[in-house]
Design a protein around this motif. Structure first.
Motif, short mmCIF file in Angstrom:
data_model
loop_
_atom_site.label_atom_id
_atom_site.label_comp_id
_atom_site.label_asym_id
_atom_site.label_seq_id
_atom_site.Cartn_x
_atom_site.Cartn_y
_atom_site.Cartn_z
N GLN A 139 -2.92 24.91 -1.75
CA GLN A 139 -3.69 23.68 -1.73
C GLN A 139 -5.21 23.86 -1.69
N LEU A 140 -5.68 25.04 -1.35
CA LEU A 140 -7.12 25.26 -1.33
C LEU A 140 -7.59 25.85 -2.65
N PRO A 141 -8.86 25.64 -3.01
CA PRO A 141 -9.40 26.25 -4.23
C PRO A 141 -9.30 27.77 -4.18
N SER A 142 -9.38 28.41 -5.32
CA SER A 142 -9.15 29.85 -5.39
C SER A 142 -10.21 30.65 -4.64
N LYS A 143 -11.41 30.10 -4.50
CA LYS A 143 -12.46 30.76 -3.73
C LYS A 143 -13.13 29.73 -2.81
N CYS A 144 -12.92 29.90 -1.50
CA CYS A 144 -13.52 28.94 -0.56
C CYS A 144 -13.44 29.50 0.86
N VAL A 145 -14.27 28.92 1.74
CA VAL A 145 -14.23 29.20 3.17
C VAL A 145 -14.35 27.88 3.91
N LEU A 146 -13.39 27.61 4.79
CA LEU A 146 -13.38 26.35 5.55
C LEU A 146 -13.32 26.64 7.05
N ASP A 147 -13.87 25.72 7.81
CA ASP A 147 -13.88 25.80 9.27
C ASP A 147 -12.95 24.72 9.80
N GLY A 148 -12.09 25.09 10.77
CA GLY A 148 -11.15 24.09 11.26
C GLY A 148 -10.47 24.51 12.54
N GLU A 149 -9.33 23.89 12.80
CA GLU A 149 -8.58 24.11 14.04
C GLU A 149 -7.09 24.17 13.73
N LEU A 150 -6.43 25.19 14.23
CA LEU A 150 -4.98 25.27 14.17
C LEU A 150 -4.41 24.52 15.36
N VAL A 151 -3.46 23.63 15.13
CA VAL A 151 -2.85 22.86 16.21
C VAL A 151 -1.34 22.80 16.01
N ILE A 152 -0.64 22.49 17.09
CA ILE A 152 0.78 22.18 17.03
C ILE A 152 0.99 20.86 17.75
N ALA A 153 1.69 19.93 17.10
CA ALA A 153 1.97 18.62 17.68
C ALA A 153 3.44 18.54 18.06
N SER A 183 -0.23 23.08 12.13
CA SER A 183 -1.00 22.36 11.13
C SER A 183 -2.45 22.83 11.23
N CYS A 184 -3.21 22.62 10.17
CA CYS A 184 -4.62 23.01 10.18
C CYS A 184 -5.47 21.78 9.88
N ILE A 185 -6.40 21.50 10.80
CA ILE A 185 -7.32 20.38 10.66
C ILE A 185 -8.67 20.94 10.28
N PHE A 186 -9.18 20.59 9.10
CA PHE A 186 -10.46 21.12 8.66
C PHE A 186 -11.58 20.11 8.90
N HIS A 221 -4.90 19.06 6.81
CA HIS A 221 -5.51 17.76 7.07
C HIS A 221 -7.02 17.89 7.14
N ILE A 222 -7.70 16.77 6.96
CA ILE A 222 -9.13 16.69 7.21
C ILE A 222 -9.32 15.82 8.45
N THR A 223 -10.22 16.23 9.32
CA THR A 223 -10.42 15.47 10.54
C THR A 223 -11.07 14.12 10.25
N PRO A 224 -10.74 13.07 11.00
CA PRO A 224 -11.47 11.81 10.87
C PRO A 224 -12.94 12.02 11.23
N ALA A 225 -13.80 11.23 10.65
CA ALA A 225 -15.23 11.29 10.95
C ALA A 225 -15.83 9.90 10.81
N THR A 226 -16.85 9.63 11.59
CA THR A 226 -17.52 8.33 11.54
C THR A 226 -18.98 8.50 11.93
N GLU A 227 -19.82 7.62 11.44
CA GLU A 227 -21.22 7.57 11.88
C GLU A 227 -21.44 6.41 12.84
N ASP A 228 -20.37 5.73 13.22
CA ASP A 228 -20.45 4.59 14.12
C ASP A 228 -20.19 5.03 15.56
N ARG A 229 -21.17 4.85 16.42
CA ARG A 229 -21.05 5.30 17.81
C ARG A 229 -19.92 4.57 18.55
N LYS A 230 -19.73 3.30 18.29
CA LYS A 230 -18.67 2.55 18.96
C LYS A 230 -17.30 3.10 18.62
N THR A 231 -17.12 3.48 17.38
CA THR A 231 -15.85 4.08 16.98
C THR A 231 -15.63 5.41 17.70
#
Length: 362
Positions: free
Chosen positions: A70-84, A115-118, A153-163
């Motif tokens: 699922q990842l491109p042939s050349k890339c580097v990503l930062d994330g977190e390994l988790v188990i739910a 799972s991996c959350i990037f 997965h990609i982590t959720p992100a927001t620029e809204d402080r209330k969220t």
């Protein structure tokens, strides 16, 4: 590997603050409680690198094919390994993976797949993206992962402080650690604490039933206090440690604790933890000195204290009946009786279903 960003690379880090920032422009994300990883892919070659530069491929074999597919042939990503598990993150299940037996790892991979959350993108193809503002790296990451499926997965992100504040409270029961705030114009800076993290903190009154020496001054300074809470059967369970004292405080603690060392082992609730005849009982009770594969050769010997002292500590959250991270000293509680220090005082946070974040699959 032959990438524009080759391993090993240290991840970018965060410093702790008390609240979600009010001023400036930020992108907020939930703070995941897992193993921080950098994932490198160069063609058929995939490397899952830990925060301290160690390869993790052999411990998470179920992740290699999904990353390769699922990842491109050349890339580097930062994330977190988790188990739910059961609607929340399970850090204990994650730790069980670091096992020397490949057969055991394979079994756990099928029973509790990871799972991996990037949340960041360092390079794609021949482009080094580390110098770009985070808002642009995030946009590239969203395009990159728009068609991925579990366990990626990609982590959720927001620029809204209330969220972000809503996430801080609502997702805690699912095992998330808090919220991370990243300046929108932040370049990627390995091993620099340039992000902010806002983590949960609570207080708890614990019994002090022992201590460990400060490793640089054994016999002269106290390194950490061993904390306990009484369970429903009135057994004192070891729940963690309190440390990070100044040199002056380590000396003062030794003087303060000296009277409680007298005859401390007589009738001590943890006195039999290293007695071979008590292994079955020790398996049913949490004690402070058991050797395990997590010990990594550390000296876990301890000095008993009569369990008569009560200390108030701050902590982030409990997991499997113990403090997930080191607790911090607040004050002595001479007004509290040790018997009143029970698990009942702990705040229980109802879980927010991880489907709010894991929209599909694991």
């Amino acid at each position: 590997m032959n990438l524009v960003v080759n391993p090993p690379i240290l991840p970018m880090l965060a410093k702790r603050v008390e609240e979600v920032p009010r001023e400036g422009k930020w992108i907020y994300e939930p703070k995941w409680d897992g193993f921080r990883v950098l994932v490198f892919r160069d063609g058929n070659e995939v490397l899952i690198q830990s925060r301290d530069k160690k390869p993790l491929n052999r411990y998470f074999p179920e992740m290699i094919d999904p990353l390769r597919q699922q990842l491109p042939s050349k890339c580097v990503l930062d994330g977190e390994l988790v188990i739910a598990n059961d609607g929340r993150l399970d850090f204990d299940a994650l730790q069980l993976r670091i096992h020397p037996a490949a057969s055991r790892v394979k079994l756990l991979a099928s029973q509790t797949p990871a799972s991996c959350i990037f949340f960041d993108l360092l390079c794609k193809g021949v482009r080094d993206l580390r110098g770009l503002p985070f808002r642009k790296r995030r946009a590239e990451l969203e395009l990159l992962l728009k068609s991925t499926k579990p366990p990626i997965h990609i982590t959720p992100a927001t620029e809204d402080r209330k969220t972000a504040i809503d996430w801080f409270s609502r997702f805690e029961g699912a095992g998330l650690d808090g919220v991370v705030a990243k300046p929108v114009d932040l370049p990627y800076q390995p091993d620099k604490r340039v992000m902010l993290k806002i983590k949960h903190e609570r207080d708890c009154d614990c019994v002090v039933a022992g201590f460990r020496w400060y490793k640089q001054a054994e016999g002269k300074q106290v390194g950490s206090l061993l904390l306990g809470l009484y369970d429903e059967s009135k057994a004192l369970q070891h729940v963690g440690v309190c440390s990070s004292f100044s040199a002056e405080t380590r000396h003062e603690l030794l003087d303060f604790l000296t009277p409680y060392r007298k005859n401390a082992l007589r009738g001590h609730p943890w006195k039999d933890w290293e007695n071979p005849d008590e292994l079955q009982r020790a398996a049913e009770h949490r004690m402070p000195g058991g050797k395990s594969r997590w010990s990594h050769g550390k000296d876990l010997s301890w000095e008993p204290l009569r369990p008569e002292l009560v200390v108030e500590v701050s902590y982030e959250h409990m997991q499997s009946g113990r403090f997930r991270h080191m607790a911090h000293f607040r004050r002595w509680r001479k007004d509290r009786k040790p018997a009143t220090c029970t698990f009942a005082q702990l705040e229980v946070v109802p879980p927010e279903e991880l489907k709010s974040i894991f929209a599909r699959g694991r």
